[in-house]
Design a protein around this motif. Structure first.
Motif, PDB file in Angstrom:
ATOM      1  N   TRP A 169       0.829  -1.210   0.000  1.00  0.00           N
ATOM      2  CA  TRP A 169       0.000   0.000   0.000  1.00  0.00           C
ATOM      3  C   TRP A 169       0.863   1.259   0.000  1.00  0.00           C
ATOM      4  CZ3 TRP A 169      -0.941   3.923   3.653  1.00  0.00           C
ATOM      5  CH2 TRP A 169      -2.077   4.724   3.403  1.00  0.00           C
ATOM      6  N   ARG A 170       1.931   1.263   0.824  1.00  0.00           N
ATOM      7  CA  ARG A 170       2.781   2.457   0.912  1.00  0.00           C
ATOM      8  C   ARG A 170       3.593   2.673  -0.361  1.00  0.00           C
ATOM      9  NH1 ARG A 170       2.666   5.058   5.478  1.00  0.00           N
ATOM     10  NH2 ARG A 170       1.813   4.052   7.349  1.00  0.00           N
ATOM     11  N   LEU A 171       4.045   1.590  -0.990  1.00  0.00           N
ATOM     12  CA  LEU A 171       4.755   1.736  -2.268  1.00  0.00           C
ATOM     13  C   LEU A 171       3.857   2.384  -3.310  1.00  0.00           C
ATOM     14  CD1 LEU A 171       6.703  -1.648  -2.481  1.00  0.00           C
ATOM     15  CD2 LEU A 171       7.734   0.638  -2.538  1.00  0.00           C
ATOM     16  N   ASP A 172       2.592   1.993  -3.285  1.00  0.00           N
ATOM     17  CA  ASP A 172       1.631   2.564  -4.233  1.00  0.00           C
ATOM     18  C   ASP A 172       1.348   4.032  -3.897  1.00  0.00           C
ATOM     19  OD1 ASP A 172      -0.296   2.866  -6.196  1.00  0.00           O
ATOM     20  OD2 ASP A 172      -1.899   1.981  -4.996  1.00  0.00           O
ATOM     21  N   ARG A 173       1.122   4.292  -2.616  1.00  0.00           N
ATOM     22  CA  ARG A 173       0.732   5.652  -2.207  1.00  0.00           C
ATOM     23  C   ARG A 173       1.890   6.631  -2.315  1.00  0.00           C
ATOM     24  NH1 ARG A 173      -1.163   7.481   3.871  1.00  0.00           N
ATOM     25  NH2 ARG A 173      -1.798   9.600   3.342  1.00  0.00           N
ATOM     26  N   GLU A 174       3.082   6.221  -1.878  1.00  0.00           N
ATOM     27  CA  GLU A 174       4.196   7.153  -1.802  1.00  0.00           C
ATOM     28  C   GLU A 174       5.041   7.210  -3.073  1.00  0.00           C
ATOM     29  OE1 GLU A 174       6.443   6.414   1.760  1.00  0.00           O
ATOM     30  OE2 GLU A 174       4.629   6.084   2.980  1.00  0.00           O
ATOM     31  N   TYR A 175       5.039   6.111  -3.855  1.00  0.00           N
ATOM     32  CA  TYR A 175       5.915   6.060  -5.030  1.00  0.00           C
ATOM     33  C   TYR A 175       5.167   5.764  -6.331  1.00  0.00           C
ATOM     34  CZ  TYR A 175       9.775   5.694  -1.655  1.00  0.00           C
ATOM     35  OH  TYR A 175      10.672   5.927  -0.638  1.00  0.00           O
ATOM     36  N   ARG A 176       3.863   5.394  -6.203  1.00  0.00           N
ATOM     37  CA  ARG A 176       3.090   4.944  -7.362  1.00  0.00           C
ATOM     38  C   ARG A 176       3.803   3.776  -8.066  1.00  0.00           C
ATOM     39  NH1 ARG A 176      -1.098   6.569  -5.436  1.00  0.00           N
ATOM     40  NH2 ARG A 176      -1.779   8.735  -5.662  1.00  0.00           N
ATOM     41  N   GLN A 177       4.326   2.872  -7.229  1.00  0.00           N
ATOM     42  CA  GLN A 177       5.092   1.741  -7.763  1.00  0.00           C
ATOM     43  C   GLN A 177       4.568   0.425  -7.186  1.00  0.00           C
ATOM     44  OE1 GLN A 177       9.036   2.738  -6.479  1.00  0.00           O
ATOM     45  NE2 GLN A 177       9.448   4.123  -8.190  1.00  0.00           N
ATOM     46  N   HIS A 178       4.779  -0.644  -7.962  1.00  0.00           N
ATOM     47  CA  HIS A 178       4.436  -1.992  -7.506  1.00  0.00           C
ATOM     48  C   HIS A 178       5.580  -2.925  -7.876  1.00  0.00           C
ATOM     49  CE1 HIS A 178       0.210  -1.227  -6.388  1.00  0.00           C
ATOM     50  NE2 HIS A 178       0.310  -0.258  -7.290  1.00  0.00           N
ATOM     51  N   TYR A 179       5.844  -3.915  -7.021  1.00  0.00           N
ATOM     52  CA  TYR A 179       7.002  -4.787  -7.204  1.00  0.00           C
ATOM     53  C   TYR A 179       6.619  -6.256  -7.016  1.00  0.00           C
ATOM     54  CZ  TYR A 179       9.913  -0.650  -7.235  1.00  0.00           C
ATOM     55  OH  TYR A 179      10.484   0.554  -7.572  1.00  0.00           O
ATOM     56  N   GLY A 180       7.546  -7.113  -7.417  1.00  0.00           N
ATOM     57  CA  GLY A 180       7.358  -8.546  -7.234  1.00  0.00           C
ATOM     58  C   GLY A 180       7.663  -8.953  -5.803  1.00  0.00           C
ATOM     59  N   ALA A 181       7.446 -10.237  -5.519  1.00  0.00           N
ATOM     60  CA  ALA A 181       7.574 -10.729  -4.143  1.00  0.00           C
ATOM     61  C   ALA A 181       8.994 -10.567  -3.606  1.00  0.00           C
ATOM     62  CB  ALA A 181       7.148 -12.192  -4.085  1.00  0.00           C
ATOM     63  N   GLY A 182       9.987 -10.818  -4.446  1.00  0.00           N
ATOM     64  CA  GLY A 182      11.373 -10.767  -3.979  1.00  0.00           C
ATOM     65  C   GLY A 182      11.735  -9.415  -3.373  1.00  0.00           C
ATOM     66  N   HIS A 183      11.362  -8.337  -4.067  1.00  0.00           N
ATOM     67  CA  HIS A 183      11.707  -7.001  -3.567  1.00  0.00           C
ATOM     68  C   HIS A 183      10.885  -6.650  -2.334  1.00  0.00           C
ATOM     69  CE1 HIS A 183      13.518  -3.066  -3.754  1.00  0.00           C
ATOM     70  NE2 HIS A 183      12.320  -2.483  -3.719  1.00  0.00           N
ATOM     71  N   LEU A 184       9.636  -7.043  -2.306  1.00  0.00           N
ATOM     72  CA  LEU A 184       8.806  -6.789  -1.126  1.00  0.00           C
ATOM     73  C   LEU A 184       9.405  -7.455   0.113  1.00  0.00           C
ATOM     74  CD1 LEU A 184       5.241  -7.377  -2.669  1.00  0.00           C
ATOM     75  CD2 LEU A 184       6.276  -5.167  -2.089  1.00  0.00           C
ATOM     76  N   ILE A 185       9.876  -8.681  -0.069  1.00  0.00           N
ATOM     77  CA  ILE A 185      10.477  -9.409   1.057  1.00  0.00           C
ATOM     78  C   ILE A 185      11.787  -8.762   1.483  1.00  0.00           C
ATOM     79  CG2 ILE A 185      11.518 -11.623   1.714  1.00  0.00           C
ATOM     80  CD1 ILE A 185       9.352 -12.975  -0.075  1.00  0.00           C
ATOM     81  N   ASP A 186      12.549  -8.275   0.509  1.00  0.00           N
ATOM     82  CA  ASP A 186      13.795  -7.567   0.846  1.00  0.00           C
ATOM     83  C   ASP A 186      13.506  -6.327   1.687  1.00  0.00           C
ATOM     84  OD1 ASP A 186      15.368  -9.403  -0.416  1.00  0.00           O
ATOM     85  OD2 ASP A 186      15.734  -8.185  -2.217  1.00  0.00           O
ATOM     86  N   ILE A 187      12.449  -5.588   1.341  1.00  0.00           N
ATOM     87  CA  ILE A 187      12.086  -4.396   2.125  1.00  0.00           C
ATOM     88  C   ILE A 187      11.737  -4.796   3.555  1.00  0.00           C
ATOM     89  CG2 ILE A 187      10.338  -2.589   2.399  1.00  0.00           C
ATOM     90  CD1 ILE A 187      10.176  -2.458  -0.675  1.00  0.00           C
ATOM     91  N   LEU A 188      10.901  -5.799   3.681  1.00  0.00           N
ATOM     92  CA  LEU A 188      10.453  -6.219   5.008  1.00  0.00           C
ATOM     93  C   LEU A 188      11.610  -6.723   5.871  1.00  0.00           C
ATOM     94  CD1 LEU A 188       7.184  -7.989   3.860  1.00  0.00           C
ATOM     95  CD2 LEU A 188       7.276  -6.125   5.530  1.00  0.00           C
ATOM     96  N   ARG A 189      12.571  -7.400   5.243  1.00  0.00           N
ATOM     97  CA  ARG A 189      13.682  -7.969   6.005  1.00  0.00           C
ATOM     98  C   ARG A 189      14.839  -6.975   6.166  1.00  0.00           C
ATOM     99  NH1 ARG A 189      16.289 -12.472   4.102  1.00  0.00           N
ATOM    100  NH2 ARG A 189      16.718 -13.048   6.256  1.00  0.00           N
ATOM    101  N   GLY A 190      14.671  -5.779   5.580  1.00  0.00           N
ATOM    102  CA  GLY A 190      15.693  -4.744   5.752  1.00  0.00           C
ATOM    103  C   GLY A 190      16.979  -5.039   5.018  1.00  0.00           C
TER     104      GLY A 190
END
Length: 608
Positions: A420-441
């Motif tokens: 949701w924040r990627l969409d709201r703040e960057y107007r971007q969407h990503y695949g699972a790999g990058h989402l997991i990288d963000i969450l795991r820092g």
């Protein structure tokens, strides 16, 4: 012959019909139409073969399986049935001979492909003879919403007007309620009686595990459960692409497995040779695209494996149903991961057809995902898809090794908040790999370039490893709370996912099993557990005789005699023709052709 029970006994060697067979046969013999939904191995072919031998004239069997017609006809000829086929593989003089025999009333059954039957020449030919019935096999192919649509099947509805007095029977092993309705409508079978058998195949163990190293997982599976009494078992491995088929077959072969590739891009002669070897030899593993397997009657396929996610539950059910047609324990194994989901969804988006068709394909895929990610009995969910209720089976991985569950409400919120924040703040969407990288820092150059370290969710999921996060993504996807779009499988929240993000819908996730649940398989799967050691030795002697006969005649061994017939012989040890006829699976034609040789095998074994 005028009596269906006489035909069953003298031609096919059986004393009684199974399940709905007797009612179906009576319906067609009486001139009525029928729609038959019966699982693979349930005996569909008898439902039209017996009426064809009782009613006057010749039965037309519509089948899409040109590559198998010769074997199908050969198996009937072994029974003394006057059968033939018309297809593009025949020389002109052979087709002309079949046409002559049909017009002379010298045939009981004739097999044709749907595209040939849609031609005016073939229709005119058949209209000049006497037809006893029309059997439409693999009838699910008529459904444009199903998993195996064939355009030529649409023209088969015209047969109702072309031959209004000829009974028609449509048969399939795979149909949801929607496909069932479409078969009825498109084939103009509104006045038919409908027979729906149980879809349950209790002898098949269903196992699905997360894909990590697919080739190694497959090899481990084949080495442990693709073996019967120390001998390699026959199996089928399904992969999505031709390239995967060839690489997997090469990998298995390099590790000592007798594996052969099969896909439409291979030389026709090579494909035919592979099919013939699979039907005639033991211990062959065919690695194939889904083009392989429909209509194959080989009874002793011990396993079916999928290394890619099937497109639908119907496809999965039909493909796994090619295992264990003899009723003995068999395994349906699959490894799947997020990449499979993304690939299938990309294929849906790129497919021909309107939005409604793509939506239908997405619904099929979502049901398949739900089957993969369920923490409850897989068979229960599988049968429920076909509107059949059952209790837990005790013979799937989730029953044999129940998965632990854990409260995933907060991780689900973290993942969805990131999307949701990627969409709201960057107007971007990503695949699972990058989402997991963000969450795991994860700290890398890409994260710096994109500025995603500034997200409030960056690093808030470092308490879970990447595999666990992948499981979270899969299960939210399977539940319909997430969806993927675009060529690279970018993730979006669905409308149903918004309450989950706000913590209003608790999430209980299954924990990926640490190890596979082994199948409860009898030690000797090639013979029934009821055989004594001495009877098993006779059974093996009979198998060796059958293999020799089949090799000399260039036919599949199971068309000589089935394993069950050999078991019956090994147990009863008949000493006369009359006693041989009492064995299930031996009719008069088999007795005449093989009776003396079988009695010789028994006498030699007994005297040894």
């Amino acid at each position: 012959m005028t009596d269906q029970y006489e035909v069953l006994r003298t031609v096919f060697g059986y004393d009684e019909f199974r399940g709905d067979q007797a009612e179906i046969v009576a319906q067609v013999i009486g001139g009525g139409d029928a729609v038959v939904l019966m699982p693979t191995g349930g005996g569909k072919s008898l439902c039209y073969q017996v009426p064809a031998l009782v009613r006057d004239g010749c039965a037309v069997v519509v089948s899409p399986l040109i590559a198998l017609m010769a074997d199908q006809v050969g198996a009937l000829r072994q029974l003394g049935v006057r059968a033939a086929y018309l297809n593009s593989t025949q020389a002109p003089e052979d087709r002309a001979d079949v046409e002559r025999r049909f017009l002379a009333g010298e045939l009981d059954l004739i097999y044709v492909a749907p595209e040939r039957l849609s031609g005016q020449y073939t229709r005119d030919l058949l209209s000049r003879g006497q037809l006893s019935l029309v059997a439409i096999d693999e009838a699910h192919c008529v459904s444009q919403w199903g998993h195996d649509f064939r355009p030529d099947y649409l023209a088969l509805g015209e047969l109702a007007e072309l031959w209004p007095d000829v009974p028609r029977i449509a048969l399939t092993a795979t149909a949801t309620r929607r496909t069932h309705e479409e078969i009825t409508e498109r084939l103009h079978l509104q006045r038919a009686r409908h027979f729906v058998s149980s879809f349950d195949r209790p002898n098949i163990t269903y196992r699905i595990e997360p894909k990590k190293q697919a080739n190694k997982q497959l090899l481990d599976f084949v080495r442990t459960e693709g073996v019967v009494d120390g001998e390699p078992a026959t199996g089928i491995v399904y992969a999505l692409s031709r390239k995967s088929v060839e690489s997997i077959a090469a990998f298995l072969s390099s590790n000592g497995i007798n594996a052969l590739p099969y896909h439409a891009g291979l030389d026709k002669r090579l494909r035919e040779d592979t099919l013939h070897r699979f039907l005639r030899e033991d211990g062959i593993v065919v690695v194939a695209t889904i083009a392989f397997g429909m209509g194959i009657d080989k009874p002793d396929v011990r396993f079916v494996a999928h290394v890619d996610l099937p497109k639908s539950v119907e496809g999965y059910y039909q493909e796994t149903g090619r295992a264990g047609r003899d009723g003995l324990p068999s395994v349906a194994w699959m490894a799947y991961g997020l990449a499979d989901v993304v690939q299938q969804q990309r294929l849906i988006q790129m497919s021909d057809g309107d939005a409604a068709h793509r939506r239908s394909q997405s619904e099929h895929l979502n049901a398949m995902l739900a089957l993969c990610e369920t923490a409850s009995c897989r068979r229960q969910r599988l049968l429920r898809y076909f509107d059949q209720e059952s209790g837990p089976c005790g013979n799937c991985d989730t029953c044999l090794n129940p998965p632990s569950t854990w409260d995933g409400t907060v991780p689900a919120q973290k993942l969805m908040a990131t999307i949701w924040r990627l969409d709201r703040e960057y107007r971007q969407h990503y695949g699972a790999g990058h989402l997991i990288d963000i969450l795991r820092g994860v700290d890398n150059k890409r994260m710096d370039q994109l500025g995603h370290k500034n997200l409030s969710t960056y690093g808030i999921g470092d308490d879970l490893d990447a595999n666990t996060w992948s499981s979270v993504v899969r299960q939210l996807l399977a539940s319909g709370y997430l969806e993927t779009r675009g060529e690279y499988g970018q993730y979006y929240l669905t409308e149903a996912g918004v309450p989950v993000m706000h913590g209003k819908v608790p999430q209980l996730f299954r924990e990926d099993a640490r190890g596979p649940a082994r199948t409860r398989r009898p030690k000797a799967a090639v013979a029934t557990v009821d055989l004594s050691d001495e009877d098993k030795d006779l059974f093996e002697a009979l198998r060796r005789w059958r293999t020799s006969v089949a090799k000399e005649a260039a036919i599949p061994p199971y068309t000589v005699l089935s394993n069950k017939a050999l078991e019956g012989i090994a147990q009863t040890r008949p000493t006369s023709d009359e006693q041989l006829l009492s064995v299930n699976g031996i009719g008069e034609a088999k007795l005449e052709r093989y009776g003396e040789a079988i009695l010789d095998v028994i006498e030699t074994f007994t005297a040894a």
